[in-house]
Design an enzyme around this catalytic site. Sequence first.
Site, PDB file in Angstrom:
ATOM      1  N   ASP A   4       0.821  -1.213   0.000  1.00 35.35           N
ATOM      2  CA  ASP A   4       0.000   0.000   0.000  1.00 35.35           C
ATOM      3  C   ASP A   4       0.857   1.266   0.000  1.00 35.35           C
ATOM      4  O   ASP A   4       1.872   1.352   0.698  1.00 35.35           O
ATOM      5  CB  ASP A   4      -0.890   0.030   1.240  1.00 35.35           C
ATOM      6  N   HIS A   8      -1.129   4.629  -0.433  1.00 36.55           N
ATOM      7  CA  HIS A   8      -2.137   5.512   0.176  1.00 36.55           C
ATOM      8  C   HIS A   8      -1.781   6.995   0.101  1.00 36.55           C
ATOM      9  O   HIS A   8      -1.823   7.716   1.103  1.00 36.55           O
ATOM     10  CB  HIS A   8      -2.403   5.096   1.621  1.00 36.55           C
ATOM     11  N   ASP A  44      -4.079  -0.004  -3.556  1.00 41.49           N
ATOM     12  CA  ASP A  44      -4.273   1.048  -2.550  1.00 41.49           C
ATOM     13  C   ASP A  44      -3.274   2.183  -2.755  1.00 41.49           C
ATOM     14  O   ASP A  44      -2.485   2.535  -1.881  1.00 41.49           O
ATOM     15  CB  ASP A  44      -4.210   0.483  -1.129  1.00 41.49           C
ATOM     16  N   HIS A  98      -9.187   0.068  -2.363  1.00 39.89           N
ATOM     17  CA  HIS A  98      -9.425   1.514  -2.438  1.00 39.89           C
ATOM     18  C   HIS A  98      -9.522   2.027  -3.871  1.00 39.89           C
ATOM     19  O   HIS A  98      -9.876   3.198  -4.060  1.00 39.89           O
ATOM     20  CB  HIS A  98      -8.347   2.274  -1.667  1.00 39.89           C
ATOM     21  N   HIS A 145      -3.870  -8.071  -3.782  1.00 33.13           N
ATOM     22  CA  HIS A 145      -3.965  -7.039  -2.751  1.00 33.13           C
ATOM     23  C   HIS A 145      -4.351  -7.597  -1.396  1.00 33.13           C
ATOM     24  O   HIS A 145      -3.710  -7.330  -0.381  1.00 33.13           O
ATOM     25  CB  HIS A 145      -4.961  -5.946  -3.138  1.00 33.13           C
TER      26      HIS A 145
END
Length: 311
Positions: free
Chosen positions: A53, A55, A82, A115, A164
């Site tokens: 990730d 983010h 993500d 996400h 993921h």
Amino acid sequence: MVSRGPDEWLETIKKCQALTENEMKQLCEMVKELLMEESNIQPVQTPVTVCGDIHGQFHDLLELFRTAGGFPDDINYIFLGDYVDRGYYSLETFTLLMCLKVKYPAKITLVRGNHESRQITQVYGFYEECLNKYGSTTVWKYCCQVFDFLTLAAIIDGKILCVHGGLSPEIRMLDQIRVLSRAQEVPHEGGFSDLLWSDPDNVEAWQVSPRGAGWLFGSKVAREFNHVNGLNLIARAHQLVMEGFKYHFPEKDVVTVWSAPNYCYRCGNVASVMKVDEDLEPTFKIFSAVPDDYIRESTANHNNQRAGYFL
């Protein structure tokens, strides 16, 4: 104004400067065309660097590339999803990865995370960020169209599955992933959703996930899945790991790779990338968050109130 192309876009975004709305439209169309040619499980050869990730932590993404040895001109990369939400530079983070995909299409594989979704990004920051930076939701919509074409998994030399989240009770064979219809918003349930939402845990077999999507799966499930599919390892992201990476289960046949250091600018964790050479023995490079003035200023100037879902 002289029109610019992908090389100029890359130089712009490296400086954390957003592209114009029209440039984003062109970029997203280019990336979609590339992704349409990829399979649901994209084959990747060693050597390769696997990243978890991000983010929206743009400056830490640059640190990741420094830690791993450079941009994809020299190194194969798999990113496990993500890319957006929570961090303050989701737009720039995803734009940089798209620019790199256009410049080095065979060297960087972008897997979809939970996400990369219209529903989730409307709650956790990316939608709002695009609205603030462009004054409309148009660029967010362009990016969501790209999300729909991101691959669901990658496989390294036929032996390491990269995804993921995790496994699904509806998926026993890799071929069941290959036939999923991926060009859509992430479903609320089913095999597609589970790949993006599930977590390994100390459970007997399958257990309902507290996340509200996906499943918790135990060591027996992972062991059987790997055996049936001839795999050595499942590499995944999706969960904060304070030490940057974590092997699950006695067999060490599932590993979490986490690549967002000092997650949400407050967790204090380190991050890692997983390097896999021809011997298929993973090694990990650890890196810490960049003490960046931009990040400190942004943290002070942003309202940090987000909905309760954290990991």
